[in-house]
Design an enzyme around this catalytic site. Sequence first.
Site, short mmCIF file in Angstrom:
data_model
loop_
_atom_site.label_atom_id
_atom_site.label_comp_id
_atom_site.label_asym_id
_atom_site.label_seq_id
_atom_site.Cartn_x
_atom_site.Cartn_y
_atom_site.Cartn_z
N GLY A 166 -2.98 8.40 -17.97
CA GLY A 166 -2.09 7.92 -16.90
C GLY A 166 -1.45 9.07 -16.14
N SER A 212 0.65 8.21 -21.33
CA SER A 212 -0.62 8.73 -21.83
C SER A 212 -1.14 9.88 -20.98
CB SER A 212 -1.67 7.63 -21.83
OG SER A 212 -1.99 7.30 -20.49
N GLU A 240 5.19 13.86 -18.90
CA GLU A 240 5.26 14.23 -20.32
C GLU A 240 4.25 13.30 -21.00
OE1 GLU A 240 5.78 13.35 -23.86
OE2 GLU A 240 7.86 12.79 -23.46
N LYS A 273 9.07 2.44 -11.31
CA LYS A 273 7.95 1.54 -11.54
C LYS A 273 8.14 1.05 -12.96
CE LYS A 273 4.34 1.72 -13.60
NZ LYS A 273 3.83 0.57 -14.31
N CYS A 286 6.47 10.50 -29.26
CA CYS A 286 5.62 11.57 -28.72
C CYS A 286 5.61 12.77 -29.64
CB CYS A 286 6.05 11.99 -27.32
SG CYS A 286 7.70 11.55 -26.84
#
Lengths: 527, 527
Positions: free
Chosen positions: B244, B241, B264, B183, B301
């Site tokens: 999400g 996020s 993650e 995606k 991150c």
Amino acid sequence: MITGKNYIGKLLSNKGSKKYQTFNPELNQENPVEFTEASSEEIEEAVNLASKAFQEFRFISGTKKAEFLNAIADEILALDDKLVEMYCSETGLPEGRAKGERGRTIGQLRSFANLVEEGSWVEATIDKAQPNREPMPRLDIRKMNIPLGPVVVFGASNFPLAYSTAGGDTAAALAAGCTVIVKSHPMHSGTGELVASAIIKAAEKTGMPNGVFSNLNSSGIEVGQQLVANPKVKAVGFTGSIKGGRALLDLSAKREEPIPVFAEMGSINPVVILPEALANRNAEIAKTYAGSITLGTGQFCTNPGLILGVKSDALSAFVNHLSQEILEIDPTCMLHPNIKKGYNANKEKVASQENVTITANYESDVAYNHAQQAVVSVDGKTFLENSTLHLEVFGPFSMVVQCKNKAELEQVITSLEGQLTGTIISDNDEISNYTNVIAALQNRVGRIIFNGVPTGVEVCESMVHGGPYPASTDSRFSAVGITSIKRWVRPFSYQSWPNNLLPNELKNENPLNIFRTIDGERTKEKL
Amino acid sequence: MITGKNYIGKLLSNKGSKKYQTFNPELNQENPVEFTEASSEEIEEAVNLASKAFQEFRFISGTKKAEFLNAIADEILALDDKLVEMYCSETGLPEGRAKGERGRTIGQLRSFANLVEEGSWVEATIDKAQPNREPMPRLDIRKMNIPLGPVVVFGASNFPLAYSTAGGDTAAALAAGCTVIVKSHPMHSGTGELVASAIIKAAEKTGMPNGVFSNLNSSGIEVGQQLVANPKVKAVGFTGSIKGGRALLDLSAKREEPIPVFAEMGSINPVVILPEALANRNAEIAKTYAGSITLGTGQFCTNPGLILGVKSDALSAFVNHLSQEILEIDPTCMLHPNIKKGYNANKEKVASQENVTITANYESDVAYNHAQQAVVSVDGKTFLENSTLHLEVFGPFSMVVQCKNKAELEQVITSLEGQLTGTIISDNDEISNYTNVIAALQNRVGRIIFNGVPTGVEVCESMVHGGPYPASTDSRFSAVGITSIKRWVRPFSYQSWPNNLLPNELKNENPLNIFRTIDGERTKEKL
């Protein structure tokens, strides 16, 4: 000897008001001891204690953990006849089975003891610093497995020893360095308390922190729910029904912090019999399977509940043979009246579906709570169209599905839910004509068997007991064998960490003399 | 060159009606190409194709998979400047970063190619039959890792190459033998299409089945939701996020068959600075951290968003140094106006909480979509009481928490959500006085760092990129490094299986010459 109380760590406690008794299915009467279900407060205490004990237990050496696990095995053996008698009185299973299962439990504990004493299981991995690497230097990074935290274990109805209080899940979690809270199975709380007392004794003798293990009685689902919802609990092990396992998975999914729920649940363990084998060994296969279907009153997770073949005279003959053979076997006792009730209800539900033929049904009277074995037969099209026929009938029952051809056989296999095992019965090289059938079967199971029976799960490193959902909630792990320890650990990296502060597993000098992977090479060398 | 279409396998397709464009944050304008979001029908087609292709791809040899992965790397390199220009136009990131990230992506593909070409990663394990064992013979059981099935990968906003279309998740899943549907991230769909074209070319050149890879455009959440809900999809990889990732996990939990969702997600990466280090290297640490906080405009991150210490004059001085140093740094561009908007909103939300002092805030005007870095300071008690202060502020921001003593420092660490990393800055042996602090930190993170910065994630076997929730949804796996392949496989057992029908990895003669564990011993020996 049995108190009916909960173990909150080493403390025997019965603050709750809900009482219950276990049941002797052979005698068809309640056992005398009254058990007290753990109260909300006791559950909270057990979790807090497990969480506190974890801060100490997680740093305990493999050697000490091995002592603890071996001591549990010793204390279980020391319970001797008391345990065997209690086991039989709460399950209706024979003494031989009790002793066999005790042997398996002891064997599991000792094999995890050996695993953690040897120590290489932590998968220590070291990538040395490369200060001169271009364009950027590489830093020293070292990794090993560490325990997740307090784990809740749900005992199984059908394995009061090997998959309950000190069973595979508990042994693996303790070996990993997790503290354990067992939600005792209400059908064998006496067996559970005896085994719990052995664990507590072993913990005290080997100097483990109080709270490394607790055992909570429960008669319903509330104790388990409260345990799984507690934020200090970090993982769950379960063996039982799809409904029960799924409920725990759903509960975990609703937590602020979802946690791993490893549930080993239902399976009907399809068996595919190929034509040549049917032609050559019809009666022999029937006899073997009549035995496998009724083994342990059909109360094994690997019970062969579904037999698949391509329609032929030989397959019809097989159905007859199997039906005759299974009726020759003396009915045996089920674990509990509720299990017998469920068996009868599910058997009748399946047998009453359209186009299902009952080819064997033990109709003579049986003793209290003994199961009347049955075999039914159905065509492939009906099986494909009616999902009720895919349900597990927990007990001595199997369904033969007669497919119209190889393509339908493949379709039937593809339509199945995930399974623990799949079996192919084949003669000579006929299996090579069934590549697609085997590929389809492999997609649906965790273990594939050639010319055998699915019952009998060897405890060894190469065993996979698990499979695509709903055989288990996470097919990436096995519930049986030493690799099941991986369910309870996570990898952890140390970057540029001072050598003297590293755990022994990762120190330059390799004081534990374990196998480690250093810059991609597996070795026992020092750095 | 860019078509704006979806890749349904090798077919370029744009049946949908929803159109969108990517955005150049440096120029503050939309990029010219119009992308067509995948329609429901196209999503279904891609999944069906992936499911069909899996039946072939799962049996393809390691050597062939390695050819495929290396060919992807080659084709990505062949895109040359086109790719770098597209990357920069869709991210606002500089050319050097584009090339660096491309190098990392290529490196990951080649390291997975090496892994599967060598072959031992399947963890082949053989327990030989013991026909004479008492009381029961042991059967021959052999185990290896096999792929789960079609995997959906969600590209990350902040790593358009290394954690998107052909990034770590895709490389690991293809290496495992899973087919992949990406995606595509709406912020860099052009980069995504270019990389997808490289994968499709590589698949054709190396003879992979059509459908081994698809790339679907999306501007919202619907495409991802439909993909994760599809019963033929067997696992999900996500980088992004917490909101999400959690939504996908919840979606999976509602499926009839829940599937592994490896996400993650967020992390504020606590850094603990101990007193002696503060006394000895105050200005130096401040300078290093000003750099780490602003690296990549704070969009990593592993960005250090939380700095912890015990209240002292030296800590006050550090806050001043850090605040001065960070204001010396030239602001840089964020990935997208929405990310900048989110950064400003979160920064203001945190800064406006009671007892929070803003010690640095870049106030001069900045170019379009450039981020104004900031540092805030707060006392430990306030931090403990206000969970808003625990939120990630994605961007060049950090919060210093001044604890009143060591006990409060430990309490603050214990109160944190799960994190990817934790760092200790320490001089000499002072760390040995902080055993509890380190133990608490270890409980909350996946990687612990001594005297360094959390930014910079080495791709190597000993790396753990992941951690307790919500750093990742399953701390038992790492998202970075070759062991990340384990997210996409399950163990599978063959019992008494004929040698000629076993996969090469498990055959007696060990034709692939891989390391296997035979009766507990790791060896390349034949049987």
